[in-house]
Structures are given as C-alpha cells and as structure tokens.
Write a protein that holds these residues in place. Structure first.
Motif, mmCIF file in Angstrom:
data_model
loop_
_atom_site.group_PDB
_atom_site.id
_atom_site.type_symbol
_atom_site.label_atom_id
_atom_site.label_comp_id
_atom_site.label_asym_id
_atom_site.label_seq_id
_atom_site.Cartn_x
_atom_site.Cartn_y
_atom_site.Cartn_z
ATOM 1 N N ARG A 1 -31.674 -20.522 -10.951
ATOM 2 C CA ARG A 1 -30.927 -21.069 -9.815
ATOM 3 C C ARG A 1 -31.798 -21.960 -8.931
ATOM 4 O O ARG A 1 -31.402 -23.081 -8.570
ATOM 5 N N LEU A 2 -32.988 -21.498 -8.572
ATOM 6 C CA LEU A 2 -33.849 -22.277 -7.690
ATOM 7 C C LEU A 2 -34.310 -23.572 -8.339
ATOM 8 O O LEU A 2 -34.418 -24.607 -7.670
ATOM 9 N N VAL A 3 -34.580 -23.522 -9.622
ATOM 10 C CA VAL A 3 -34.989 -24.738 -10.328
ATOM 11 C C VAL A 3 -33.839 -25.743 -10.342
ATOM 12 O O VAL A 3 -34.044 -26.947 -10.136
ATOM 13 N N ARG A 4 -32.627 -25.276 -10.556
ATOM 14 C CA ARG A 4 -31.460 -26.165 -10.511
ATOM 15 C C ARG A 4 -31.366 -26.867 -9.160
ATOM 16 O O ARG A 4 -31.058 -28.060 -9.073
ATOM 17 N N GLU A 5 -31.622 -26.119 -8.096
ATOM 18 C CA GLU A 5 -31.511 -26.690 -6.755
ATOM 19 C C GLU A 5 -32.559 -27.764 -6.499
ATOM 20 O O GLU A 5 -32.373 -28.632 -5.633
ATOM 21 N N HIS A 6 -33.645 -27.729 -7.250
ATOM 22 C CA HIS A 6 -34.689 -28.735 -7.086
ATOM 23 C C HIS A 6 -34.461 -29.960 -7.973
ATOM 24 O O HIS A 6 -35.251 -30.921 -7.892
ATOM 25 N N CYS A 7 -33.440 -29.937 -8.805
ATOM 26 C CA CYS A 7 -33.162 -31.069 -9.686
ATOM 27 C C CYS A 7 -32.295 -32.108 -8.970
ATOM 28 O O CYS A 7 -31.328 -31.758 -8.286
ATOM 29 N N ASP A 8 -32.640 -33.392 -9.147
ATOM 30 C CA ASP A 8 -31.812 -34.470 -8.605
ATOM 31 C C ASP A 8 -30.553 -34.652 -9.447
ATOM 32 O O ASP A 8 -29.501 -35.025 -8.925
ATOM 33 N N HIS A 9 -30.663 -34.392 -10.744
ATOM 34 C CA HIS A 9 -29.531 -34.552 -11.655
ATOM 35 C C HIS A 9 -29.604 -33.482 -12.739
ATOM 36 O O HIS A 9 -30.693 -33.107 -13.180
ATOM 37 N N LEU A 10 -28.430 -33.013 -13.174
ATOM 38 C CA LEU A 10 -28.333 -32.128 -14.335
ATOM 39 C C LEU A 10 -27.797 -32.944 -15.496
ATOM 40 O O LEU A 10 -26.727 -33.561 -15.395
ATOM 41 N N VAL A 11 -28.544 -32.963 -16.587
ATOM 42 C CA VAL A 11 -28.254 -33.820 -17.735
ATOM 43 C C VAL A 11 -27.791 -32.967 -18.902
ATOM 44 O O VAL A 11 -28.377 -31.910 -19.185
ATOM 45 N N SER A 12 -26.756 -33.412 -19.589
ATOM 46 C CA SER A 12 -26.236 -32.679 -20.744
ATOM 47 C C SER A 12 -26.381 -33.511 -22.010
ATOM 48 O O SER A 12 -26.432 -34.747 -21.968
ATOM 49 N N ILE A 13 -26.460 -32.807 -23.133
ATOM 50 C CA ILE A 13 -26.513 -33.441 -24.458
ATOM 51 C C ILE A 13 -25.190 -33.150 -25.151
ATOM 52 O O ILE A 13 -24.875 -31.974 -25.395
ATOM 53 N N PRO A 14 -24.380 -34.159 -25.463
ATOM 54 C CA PRO A 14 -23.088 -33.913 -26.112
ATOM 55 C C PRO A 14 -23.283 -33.258 -27.487
ATOM 56 O O PRO A 14 -24.019 -33.763 -28.333
ATOM 57 N N ILE A 15 -22.647 -32.115 -27.681
ATOM 58 C CA ILE A 15 -22.708 -31.424 -28.973
ATOM 59 C C ILE A 15 -21.312 -30.940 -29.346
ATOM 60 O O ILE A 15 -20.405 -30.927 -28.517
ATOM 61 N N SER A 16 -21.156 -30.518 -30.580
ATOM 62 C CA SER A 16 -19.872 -30.012 -31.058
ATOM 63 C C SER A 16 -19.469 -28.761 -30.286
ATOM 64 O O SER A 16 -20.327 -27.940 -29.911
ATOM 65 N N SER A 17 -18.194 -28.601 -30.064
ATOM 66 C CA SER A 17 -17.694 -27.414 -29.360
ATOM 67 C C SER A 17 -17.900 -26.142 -30.173
ATOM 68 O O SER A 17 -17.809 -25.040 -29.640
ATOM 69 N N ASP A 18 -18.176 -26.298 -31.455
ATOM 70 C CA ASP A 18 -18.417 -25.126 -32.303
ATOM 71 C C ASP A 18 -19.804 -24.521 -32.071
ATOM 72 O O ASP A 18 -20.074 -23.406 -32.505
ATOM 73 N N VAL A 19 -20.680 -25.276 -31.407
ATOM 74 C CA VAL A 19 -22.042 -24.814 -31.153
ATOM 75 C C VAL A 19 -22.200 -24.567 -29.654
ATOM 76 O O VAL A 19 -21.905 -25.439 -28.839
ATOM 77 N N GLU A 20 -22.653 -23.363 -29.298
ATOM 78 C CA GLU A 20 -22.749 -23.005 -27.889
ATOM 79 C C GLU A 20 -23.868 -23.738 -27.176
ATOM 80 O O GLU A 20 -23.708 -24.220 -26.056
ATOM 81 N N SER A 21 -25.028 -23.821 -27.809
ATOM 82 C CA SER A 21 -26.167 -24.481 -27.173
ATOM 83 C C SER A 21 -27.176 -24.889 -28.229
ATOM 84 O O SER A 21 -27.104 -24.467 -29.385
ATOM 85 N N LEU A 22 -28.147 -25.708 -27.802
ATOM 86 C CA LEU A 22 -29.231 -26.132 -28.674
ATOM 87 C C LEU A 22 -30.486 -25.321 -28.369
ATOM 88 O O LEU A 22 -30.675 -24.856 -27.246
ATOM 89 N N ASN A 23 -31.328 -25.192 -29.372
ATOM 90 C CA ASN A 23 -32.639 -24.603 -29.142
ATOM 91 C C ASN A 23 -33.383 -25.436 -28.109
ATOM 92 O O ASN A 23 -33.263 -26.664 -28.068
ATOM 93 N N ALA A 24 -34.148 -24.780 -27.255
ATOM 94 C CA ALA A 24 -34.819 -25.467 -26.153
ATOM 95 C C ALA A 24 -35.715 -26.601 -26.639
ATOM 96 O O ALA A 24 -35.727 -27.695 -26.052
ATOM 97 N N SER A 25 -36.466 -26.357 -27.706
ATOM 98 C CA SER A 25 -37.370 -27.403 -28.189
ATOM 99 C C SER A 25 -36.604 -28.565 -28.813
ATOM 100 O O SER A 25 -37.028 -29.719 -28.713
#
Length: 320
Positions: free
Chosen positions: A281-305
């Motif tokens: 939460r605190l790190v989010r508050e320090h971000c100027d922008h939150l950026v997303s990577i478009p992926i298929s709805s069948d995949v919940e998330s990407l590996n961090a690396s």
C-alpha cells in the motif's frame, strides 16, 4: 549346561579367560585413523546436541544455498554438492574459496569441476571430510563445496547519483517490493542489465538477497550492475522523487498502458511487486503512475521477472 563347557577358552560365569578375535578386529581397524569425537559424528546425539546449542546461541539456524534448494547449512555464501558446484562455476559465480574433501570419489562431475578450476586458476583446498561437514554446516556436499564472497551492496543514493551523471542515457532504476524468490531477483537483475538500467534497489526486509541462486540466475549480470539495499524502500522512493525521477509501479489494475508510460524520456524508477501480493500500500502511494501490461483474461498475473522484462523492453523501445 551353561558355564560347564569344556571348550578351550570358554567363559565361566563372567570371569576367567575369554575367547579372542585372533587380531581380526585390530587388523580391521588398521588405516582408519583415530576415532572421531562424538560431537564430530553427524549421526551421534552429541553432534545434534552441539548443533542445537549453536542454534540457541545465535538465535536462529544457519542456512546454506545448495543449488537453490535451501538445505540446512552454514549460510547463503555456500554452494554444496557436485551438480550445484559445477553449475555455479559454469555460470560465472564469484568464488572466494573452493574445497574438496580428502578421498572424494572421482566421477565425471568431479573431474569436470577440477578441470574447470584448473583452467580458470581457481585453487581447490583439500580438507578432511569432517572439516567440510563443519564448514558447510552439515550440508550434503558430496565432497566438494564453494564459498562465495559476501555481496557488497551499493547505497541507493550512489545508484541515484550515478544514474543522473550518465550523459549517455536517461536515468533508469528498478525497485523491487516484496520479491522474496532469489531466482526472480536474479532474473530481474539480468533484464535490468540487458535494457540499460543503472541499478536495482531492494529493501532490507522481506526481500530476497544476493544468494548463490540469485547470482546464478543473473547469468553474471550481478557483476555488471549495482544492487543497492535500502533500509526503508519508501524513503528511498521519496529521495528519488525529489531528485526528479518519475515513479511508476507495475500493477495489474493500473490505468496506464505499459506502451505509454508518462515521463519515459526523463529519469525513471520502475517498481515491481511480488507476483502474489503485488505492490504494498505505501509503495503504491509513492508511485506517480500505476502501469499495467495487457494480458489474456485467462491468466491472472505474470511472473514478476517476466513483467519486469516486458516493462524494461518497452521503456528501452520508447527511448529509441
């Protein structure tokens, strides 16, 4: 009747002469050397008691890294076992000292280790197997182990200064938030080096550190790009923001597409959270922008690396 045997050398009621072994036992012990002390025998209860006492004295058990499997041992600066040692050498990990146990059975892996060490002038210290047990904290070393030097972390302020002083490219620094897998850390370092980042910053707590697994996954990039450790990640972000950096965080629900990151042509910090919890939460508050990577709805998330690689590629592409 018991005790009345007429056989020569038989015992009578616990006294008198006994039948000997004819020297068989004595001959069997020849060449074995002195019997190790009880606390030096890993299977003996005295050894286990000594280990427990050491654990109580330090307040925590020692750990080792052996091929990324985290067997109990002497610390993350150790690589133990023939396959892990050979892989570590081939991956270019820095070696402080290499050890081989007396009488270690020669097989193809050990021959390859010795050949590699000879070709790259890495000295191999020969020690007693019990000594290698002690050094590696009882890890399954198979007669060979490497001790890595302690990693020297940079200071976040030094990375900031070096990034701004680089006249050849715009400043780019990667921050990691709650990345606890050393293999993910190593992979991010590798991508950061590949796409021109000036450094990687990790928090002191709740974070993977530069263990053998991280070194190996970085494929040597950890020797080419500084990794800094911040006592407080949010304060470090504040410092970078005051120095003119745009802070962007990767988040699945972000409203900015990764292909159009604001401030990409200026000093930029990319913050990557864990695959499970994402950014805190605190790190989010320090971000100027939150950026997303478009992926298929069948995949919940990407590996961090993987997410880091995509974002860094896009930044590098946009900067042209």
């Amino acid at each position: 009747m018991a005790g009345n045997s007429q056989r020569r050398g038989a015992t009578t009621k616990g006294k008198g002469r006994t039948a000997g072994s004819g020297g068989r036992v004595r001959r069997g012990l020849e060449g074995k050397g002195p019997t190790p002390k009880a606390e030096e025998r890993t299977y003996h209860k005295a050894y286990k008691a000594k280990q427990a006492a050491a654990k109580r004295a330090t307040g925590r058990p020692a750990r080792t890294t052996s091929g990324g499997k985290g067997r109990p041992g002497a610390g993350p600066e150790w690589v133990a076992g023939r396959n892990p040692v050979l892989e570590a050498l081939q991956a270019g990990l820095p070696v402080k000292t290499a050890y081989i146990a007396d009488g270690a059975e020669r097989d193809d892996r050990l021959r390859d280790i010795l050949k590699f060490a000879a070709e790259h002038t890495i000295p191999m210290m020969q020690v007693h197997r019990l000594e290698l047990d002690r050094l590696t904290g009882g890890a399954l070393h198979q007669g060979v182990a490497l001790q890595l030097p302690n990693y020297e972390y940079a200071h976040p302020d030094d990375v900031l200064a070096d990034a701004l002083d680089d006249e050849g490219s715009e400043a780019l620094v990667v921050f990691l938030d709650q990345i606890t897998d050393p293999r993910n850390l190593g992979a991010v370092i590798r991508s950061a080096a590949a796409f021109g980042a000036h450094g990687v910053v990790i928090p002191e707590r709740r974070s993977a550190s530069m263990t053998a697994a991280a070194w190996k996954t970085s494929a040597g990039a950890a020797a080419r790009i500084p990794v800094a450790m911040a006592t407080n990640l949010n304060r470090a972000l504040e410092t970078y923001a005051k120095a003119g950096f745009t802070i962007v965080g990767l988040a699945g629900e972000g409203d900015v597409d990764v292909a159009g990151i604001p401030g990409v042509d200026g000093p930029l910090v990319v913050v990557i959270g864990s695959e499970g919890e994402g950014l805190s939460r605190l790190v989010r508050e320090h971000c100027d922008h939150l950026v997303s990577i478009p992926i298929s709805s069948d995949v919940e998330s990407l590996n961090a690396s993987v997410a880091a690689s995509i974002a860094l590629y896009e930044i590098n592409r946009c900067r042209g």
